[in-house]
Design a protein around this motif. Structure first.
Motif, PDB file in Angstrom:
ATOM      1  N   VAL A   1      78.172  53.623   5.990  1.00 26.24           N
ATOM      2  CA  VAL A   1      77.941  55.051   5.740  1.00 26.24           C
ATOM      3  C   VAL A   1      78.959  55.832   6.573  1.00 26.24           C
ATOM      4  O   VAL A   1      78.821  55.918   7.795  1.00 26.24           O
ATOM      5  CB  VAL A   1      76.491  55.439   6.111  1.00 26.24           C
ATOM      6  N   PRO A   2      79.985  56.412   5.957  1.00 24.95           N
ATOM      7  CA  PRO A   2      81.078  57.026   6.724  1.00 24.95           C
ATOM      8  C   PRO A   2      80.644  58.149   7.657  1.00 24.95           C
ATOM      9  O   PRO A   2      81.290  58.377   8.680  1.00 24.95           O
ATOM     10  CB  PRO A   2      82.015  57.556   5.628  1.00 24.95           C
ATOM     11  N   ALA A   3      79.567  58.856   7.323  1.00 26.89           N
ATOM     12  CA  ALA A   3      79.142  59.982   8.158  1.00 26.89           C
ATOM     13  C   ALA A   3      78.466  59.533   9.444  1.00 26.89           C
ATOM     14  O   ALA A   3      78.224  60.355  10.333  1.00 26.89           O
ATOM     15  CB  ALA A   3      78.183  60.873   7.365  1.00 26.89           C
ATOM     16  N   LEU A   4      78.171  58.241   9.563  1.00 22.64           N
ATOM     17  CA  LEU A   4      77.346  57.741  10.668  1.00 22.64           C
ATOM     18  C   LEU A   4      78.123  56.734  11.512  1.00 22.64           C
ATOM     19  O   LEU A   4      79.187  56.260  11.104  1.00 22.64           O
ATOM     20  CB  LEU A   4      76.064  57.125  10.098  1.00 22.64           C
ATOM     21  N   PRO A   5      77.586  56.358  12.676  1.00 24.10           N
ATOM     22  CA  PRO A   5      78.347  55.519  13.622  1.00 24.10           C
ATOM     23  C   PRO A   5      78.365  54.043  13.233  1.00 24.10           C
ATOM     24  O   PRO A   5      77.712  53.202  13.861  1.00 24.10           O
ATOM     25  CB  PRO A   5      77.605  55.737  14.941  1.00 24.10           C
ATOM     26  N   ASP A   6      79.081  53.725  12.175  1.00 23.85           N
ATOM     27  CA  ASP A   6      79.228  52.336  11.728  1.00 23.85           C
ATOM     28  C   ASP A   6      77.919  51.722  11.254  1.00 23.85           C
ATOM     29  O   ASP A   6      77.743  50.504  11.319  1.00 23.85           O
ATOM     30  CB  ASP A   6      79.841  51.455  12.838  1.00 23.85           C
ATOM     31  N   TRP A   7      76.989  52.532  10.801  1.00 23.46           N
ATOM     32  CA  TRP A   7      75.753  52.004  10.235  1.00 23.46           C
ATOM     33  C   TRP A   7      75.939  51.686   8.763  1.00 23.46           C
ATOM     34  O   TRP A   7      76.652  52.384   8.043  1.00 23.46           O
ATOM     35  CB  TRP A   7      74.621  53.022  10.350  1.00 23.46           C
ATOM     36  N   THR A   8      75.241  50.649   8.328  1.00 25.79           N
ATOM     37  CA  THR A   8      75.138  50.379   6.907  1.00 25.79           C
ATOM     38  C   THR A   8      74.013  51.227   6.311  1.00 25.79           C
ATOM     39  O   THR A   8      73.260  51.888   7.041  1.00 25.79           O
ATOM     40  CB  THR A   8      74.822  48.899   6.666  1.00 25.79           C
ATOM     41  N   VAL A   9      73.884  51.157   4.998  1.00 25.10           N
ATOM     42  CA  VAL A   9      72.776  51.860   4.347  1.00 25.10           C
ATOM     43  C   VAL A   9      71.441  51.337   4.887  1.00 25.10           C
ATOM     44  O   VAL A   9      70.539  52.121   5.205  1.00 25.10           O
ATOM     45  CB  VAL A   9      72.866  51.691   2.817  1.00 25.10           C
ATOM     46  N   LEU A  10      71.310  50.013   5.031  1.00 21.62           N
ATOM     47  CA  LEU A  10      70.062  49.455   5.557  1.00 21.62           C
ATOM     48  C   LEU A  10      69.797  49.957   6.977  1.00 21.62           C
ATOM     49  O   LEU A  10      68.658  50.310   7.319  1.00 21.62           O
ATOM     50  CB  LEU A  10      70.121  47.928   5.533  1.00 21.62           C
ATOM     51  N   GLN A  11      70.807  49.996   7.806  1.00 14.49           N
ATOM     52  CA  GLN A  11      70.618  50.471   9.174  1.00 14.49           C
ATOM     53  C   GLN A  11      70.254  51.956   9.213  1.00 14.49           C
ATOM     54  O   GLN A  11      69.526  52.388  10.107  1.00 14.49           O
ATOM     55  CB  GLN A  11      71.891  50.205   9.985  1.00 14.49           C
ATOM     56  N   THR A  12      70.717  52.711   8.241  1.00 17.19           N
ATOM     57  CA  THR A  12      70.334  54.118   8.170  1.00 17.19           C
ATOM     58  C   THR A  12      68.849  54.251   7.874  1.00 17.19           C
ATOM     59  O   THR A  12      68.153  55.075   8.488  1.00 17.19           O
ATOM     60  CB  THR A  12      71.165  54.841   7.091  1.00 17.19           C
ATOM     61  N   TYR A  13      68.338  53.434   6.963  1.00 19.89           N
ATOM     62  CA  TYR A  13      66.892  53.422   6.722  1.00 19.89           C
ATOM     63  C   TYR A  13      66.146  53.003   7.993  1.00 19.89           C
ATOM     64  O   TYR A  13      65.087  53.558   8.315  1.00 19.89           O
ATOM     65  CB  TYR A  13      66.553  52.468   5.579  1.00 19.89           C
ATOM     66  N   ALA A  14      66.687  52.025   8.721  1.00 19.90           N
ATOM     67  CA  ALA A  14      66.045  51.580   9.964  1.00 19.90           C
ATOM     68  C   ALA A  14      65.985  52.726  10.974  1.00 19.90           C
ATOM     69  O   ALA A  14      64.974  52.917  11.671  1.00 19.90           O
ATOM     70  CB  ALA A  14      66.797  50.391  10.543  1.00 19.90           C
ATOM     71  N   HIS A  15      67.055  53.488  11.075  1.00 18.84           N
ATOM     72  CA  HIS A  15      67.071  54.644  11.971  1.00 18.84           C
ATOM     73  C   HIS A  15      65.999  55.649  11.573  1.00 18.84           C
ATOM     74  O   HIS A  15      65.273  56.174  12.435  1.00 18.84           O
ATOM     75  CB  HIS A  15      68.450  55.295  11.941  1.00 18.84           C
ATOM     76  N   LEU A  16      65.870  55.932  10.290  1.00 19.78           N
ATOM     77  CA  LEU A  16      64.882  56.909   9.836  1.00 19.78           C
ATOM     78  C   LEU A  16      63.461  56.450  10.163  1.00 19.78           C
ATOM     79  O   LEU A  16      62.630  57.242  10.602  1.00 19.78           O
ATOM     80  CB  LEU A  16      65.046  57.155   8.337  1.00 19.78           C
ATOM     81  N   ALA A  17      63.190  55.181   9.955  1.00 18.05           N
ATOM     82  CA  ALA A  17      61.879  54.649  10.339  1.00 18.05           C
ATOM     83  C   ALA A  17      61.681  54.748  11.845  1.00 18.05           C
ATOM     84  O   ALA A  17      60.585  55.063  12.326  1.00 18.05           O
ATOM     85  CB  ALA A  17      61.746  53.200   9.873  1.00 18.05           C
ATOM     86  N   GLY A  18      62.755  54.499  12.590  1.00 18.57           N
ATOM     87  CA  GLY A  18      62.669  54.558  14.044  1.00 18.57           C
ATOM     88  C   GLY A  18      62.429  55.954  14.565  1.00 18.57           C
ATOM     89  O   GLY A  18      61.650  56.154  15.506  1.00 18.57           O
ATOM     90  N   VAL A  19      63.095  56.951  13.984  1.00 18.37           N
ATOM     91  CA  VAL A  19      62.857  58.337  14.387  1.00 18.37           C
ATOM     92  C   VAL A  19      61.398  58.700  14.176  1.00 18.37           C
ATOM     93  O   VAL A  19      60.741  59.285  15.050  1.00 18.37           O
ATOM     94  CB  VAL A  19      63.764  59.302  13.594  1.00 18.37           C
ATOM     95  N   CYS A  20      60.891  58.360  13.007  1.00 14.38           N
ATOM     96  CA  CYS A  20      59.505  58.677  12.690  1.00 14.38           C
ATOM     97  C   CYS A  20      58.564  58.043  13.709  1.00 14.38           C
ATOM     98  O   CYS A  20      57.696  58.714  14.279  1.00 14.38           O
ATOM     99  CB  CYS A  20      59.199  58.180  11.274  1.00 14.38           C
ATOM    100  N   ALA A  21      58.737  56.748  13.961  1.00 13.42           N
ATOM    101  CA  ALA A  21      57.867  56.044  14.894  1.00 13.42           C
ATOM    102  C   ALA A  21      57.999  56.592  16.309  1.00 13.42           C
ATOM    103  O   ALA A  21      56.998  56.729  17.036  1.00 13.42           O
ATOM    104  CB  ALA A  21      58.189  54.548  14.869  1.00 13.42           C
TER     105      ALA A  21
END
Length: 221
Positions: free
Chosen positions: A30-50
């Protein structure tokens, strides 16, 4: 900003998208993010929520977001999405209970990340709620605008919204609400910002407009 509505609409769309993603798409950077993949972006979103449900006060720094991704490194997309769904009702309770602006940030985060993912996958922009996001970020920018900077009248050309950065109107910046929201939140390069519709020379302010680091490369979404 109606944080709960913005958040749940973005989440619903992202969860629907998740059901269609291939392994190759999940591994896309995902170019807008720090070398995250699409899957890692979903992981981040789940992590923020938790994390917010668990008592973390937004915003998060890079160390926290890296931990969120690392903690879910062994989880597949189904597990990440299941966790995100499970924690969301408690996050909506936080939105209802907390009045400070910083507790609106998870809604800002998911709105931008939905578009970050869409951009990475070659999908078009999702512009719903851009008016709310633009108003939120422009209000924050106006409160912190340094008085020695030129004043800027900002106009959302599609919604008619207006904001003033500073007390003067030395410059005018015109763009759609989506572009304004993306630009102020580190999703437009300074080249892209300078190339927007300006009255006057934006050079003295173009580096002060993003509240997060602007990308070096231009982003299409």
């Amino acid at each position: 900003m109606d944080s709960a509505s913005v958040y749940t609409r973005c989440q619903d769309r992202l969860l629907d998208l998740a059901a269609e993603l291939t392994a190759e798409q999940l591994a896309t950077l995902v170019p807008a993010l720090p070398d995250w993949t699409v899957l890692q972006t979903y992981a981040h979103l789940a992590g923020v929520c938790a994390d917010v449900v668990g008592g973390l006060v937004p915003p998060s720094d890079d160390t926290v977001t890296a931990r969120q991704v690392a903690e879910r490194a062994d989880a597949d997309l189904a597990a990440v999405c299941a966790e995100w769904r499970r924690e969301t009702p408690a996050l909506l309770e936080v939105f209802a209970r907390e009045t400070r602006a910083r507790y609106r940030l998870p809604a800002l985060d998911v709105w931008h990340h939905e578009n970050d993912v869409r951009g990475a996958l070659g999908l078009g922009a999702q512009t719903q709620d851009a008016d709310q996001l633009a108003h939120f970020v422009m209000g924050g920018l106006a409160r912190t605008w340094e008085p020695e900077l030129p004043g800027v009248r900002v106009v959302a050309t599609d919604t008619g919204q207006e904001w003033r950065l500073g007390e003067r109107e030395d410059l005018e910046w015109r763009a759609g609400a989506f572009e304004l929201a993306r630009a102020v939140t580190g999703r437009r390069s300074t080249r892209q910002i300078a190339a927007m519709d300006w009255s006057g020379d934006p050079a003295p302010v173009v580096h002060r407009l993003p509240t997060l680091p602007a990308p070096e490369a231009d982003l299409p979404v």
